[in-house]
Motif scaffolding. Structure first.
Motif, PDB file in Angstrom:
ATOM      1  N   ALA A 159       0.834  -1.203   0.000  1.00 42.06           N
ATOM      2  CA  ALA A 159       0.000   0.000   0.000  1.00 42.06           C
ATOM      3  C   ALA A 159       0.870   1.254   0.000  1.00 42.06           C
ATOM      4  CB  ALA A 159      -0.922  -0.008   1.223  1.00 42.06           C
ATOM      5  N   GLN A 160       1.971   1.228   0.756  1.00 42.95           N
ATOM      6  CA  GLN A 160       2.853   2.380   0.803  1.00 42.95           C
ATOM      7  C   GLN A 160       3.483   2.653  -0.560  1.00 42.95           C
ATOM      8  OE1 GLN A 160       6.341   3.918   3.723  1.00 42.95           O
ATOM      9  NE2 GLN A 160       6.814   1.985   2.733  1.00 42.95           N
ATOM     10  N   SER A 161       3.779   1.607  -1.309  1.00 46.24           N
ATOM     11  CA  SER A 161       4.438   1.784  -2.602  1.00 46.24           C
ATOM     12  C   SER A 161       3.562   2.555  -3.589  1.00 46.24           C
ATOM     13  CB  SER A 161       4.832   0.429  -3.190  1.00 46.24           C
ATOM     14  OG  SER A 161       3.689  -0.345  -3.517  1.00 46.24           O
ATOM     15  N   LEU A 162       2.250   2.516  -3.406  1.00 44.19           N
ATOM     16  CA  LEU A 162       1.349   3.271  -4.282  1.00 44.19           C
ATOM     17  C   LEU A 162       1.553   4.773  -4.135  1.00 44.19           C
ATOM     18  CD1 LEU A 162      -1.956   1.250  -3.744  1.00 44.19           C
ATOM     19  CD2 LEU A 162      -0.455   1.176  -5.737  1.00 44.19           C
ATOM     20  N   ALA A 163       2.105   5.183  -2.982  1.00 44.10           N
ATOM     21  CA  ALA A 163       2.308   6.605  -2.722  1.00 44.10           C
ATOM     22  C   ALA A 163       3.422   7.200  -3.574  1.00 44.10           C
ATOM     23  CB  ALA A 163       2.608   6.836  -1.236  1.00 44.10           C
ATOM     24  N   LEU A 164       4.089   6.375  -4.377  1.00 43.15           N
ATOM     25  CA  LEU A 164       5.052   6.906  -5.331  1.00 43.15           C
ATOM     26  C   LEU A 164       4.346   7.797  -6.356  1.00 43.15           C
ATOM     27  CD1 LEU A 164       7.152   3.663  -5.894  1.00 43.15           C
ATOM     28  CD2 LEU A 164       7.956   5.756  -4.774  1.00 43.15           C
ATOM     29  N   ILE A 165       3.039   7.613  -6.475  1.00 44.62           N
ATOM     30  CA  ILE A 165       2.227   8.441  -7.382  1.00 44.62           C
ATOM     31  C   ILE A 165       1.623   9.589  -6.581  1.00 44.62           C
ATOM     32  CG2 ILE A 165       0.286   8.484  -8.983  1.00 44.62           C
ATOM     33  CD1 ILE A 165       0.564   5.432  -9.206  1.00 44.62           C
ATOM     34  N   PRO A 166       1.942  10.848  -6.900  1.00 43.60           N
ATOM     35  CA  PRO A 166       1.337  11.980  -6.189  1.00 43.60           C
ATOM     36  C   PRO A 166      -0.188  11.906  -6.270  1.00 43.60           C
ATOM     37  CG  PRO A 166       3.158  12.727  -7.546  1.00 43.60           C
ATOM     38  CD  PRO A 166       2.903  11.290  -7.933  1.00 43.60           C
ATOM     39  N   GLY A 167      -0.835  12.094  -5.138  1.00 47.07           N
ATOM     40  CA  GLY A 167      -2.289  12.029  -5.095  1.00 47.07           C
ATOM     41  C   GLY A 167      -2.796  10.818  -4.347  1.00 47.07           C
TER      42      GLY A 167
END
Length: 276
Positions: A159-167
């Motif tokens: 789930a944290q890795s998705l935060a590589l995308i702003p937003g």
């Protein structure tokens, strides 16, 4: 180039939004575009996050010291390996693997393609609604000390890795995953903050070499923004953990959806450019 005023504004934004489930990187990107400032870029965003992460290190210093010291001693003291603090060390390491691998694999795209404001706006909306779903079905009962295990740590990490995308929001993504797993809101948020430490520190240190080079902001404004983000971020942690202990994420979800719609509309009407 980023000036001193921009550095202060972006530092405040970073500090206020890093720990709230609203995406700090999206706010830095959107506000820069709205005021006609140069897109500060992924390097600037990663480096000023060192300020907010320092706030985490200080705020959770007792938990972090207990985890690091116990985990280190457990390497040569087998009896300590069943201690929850030692396990926490391994869980944080395991949970950090997904974002480390994906961050290196897609570094170029992270610095270019995913910073398109149309994608940012869509992520604000979609992941805001997903947070609402997670919050609605949350059992709000598990604790880190009793229930955190390796599968849960890896789920948090993905789930944290998705935060590589702003937003998307590191806080929103990982806390939402924790809610779906059944954790209490404040417990899910605390692990989200702890899990971010290796990823943010590694990313920030790597991007330090980009500051002052090419189109990246100069050192002076970057350092100022980092200091400001630390001061504001420390206060934001304390407030957020108190707030979610007794409140749902509804207000954050509404804010994300409205902001996402506004961003897409502003880009659509040509008020702000989609790319930097």
């Amino acid at each position: 180039m980023i000036g001193w005023l921009e550095a202060i504004v972006l530092g405040v934004l970073q500090g206020l939004t890093e720990f709230l489930p609203v995406s700090s990187s999206a706010h830095v990107r959107v506000v820069s575009a709205f005021f006609g400032w140069q897109d500060p870029g992924a390097a600037f965003t990663a480096v000023i996050q060192l300020g907010t992460e320092t706030a985490v290190l200080i705020y959770f210093r007792k938990r972090i010291w207990d985890t690091v010291s116990t985990w280190t001693r457990s390497l040569w003291t087998p009896a300590l390996r069943q201690d929850q603090a030692a396990k926490m060390g391994w869980f944080v390491i395991a949970g950090s693997v997904p974002i480390g691998v994906l961050g290196l694999a897609f570094k170029e795209q992270i610095e270019t393609v995913v910073r398109d404001l149309r994608l940012v706006g869509a992520c604000l909306i979609v992941f805001g609604l997903l947070l609402a779903v997670a919050d609605h079905f949350a059992r709000n009962e598990l604790t880190l000390d009793k229930h955190l295990n390796l599968p849960h740590a890896l789920t948090y990490g993905l789930a944290q890795s998705l935060a590589l995308i702003p937003g998307v929001s590191r806080s929103g993504g990982t806390t939402g995953a924790g809610l779906l797993l059944g954790y209490r809101r404040e417990e899910a948020a605390e692990y989200s903050f702890l899990l971010a430490i290796p990823a943010v520190l590694m990313s920030g240190v790597l991007e330090l070499f980009e500051i002052g080079e090419g189109r990246a902001p100069a050192w002076g404004p970057t350092i100022l923004a980092t200091i400001v983000s630390f001061a504001v971020g420390y206060a934001a942690i304390a407030w957020f953990l108190r707030y979610i202990a007794t409140h749902r994420f509804t207000g954050f979800v509404i804010y994300r959806v409205l902001l996402g719609i506004a961003v897409i509309a502003l880009v659509g009407f040509g008020v702000i450019p989609a790319t930097g």
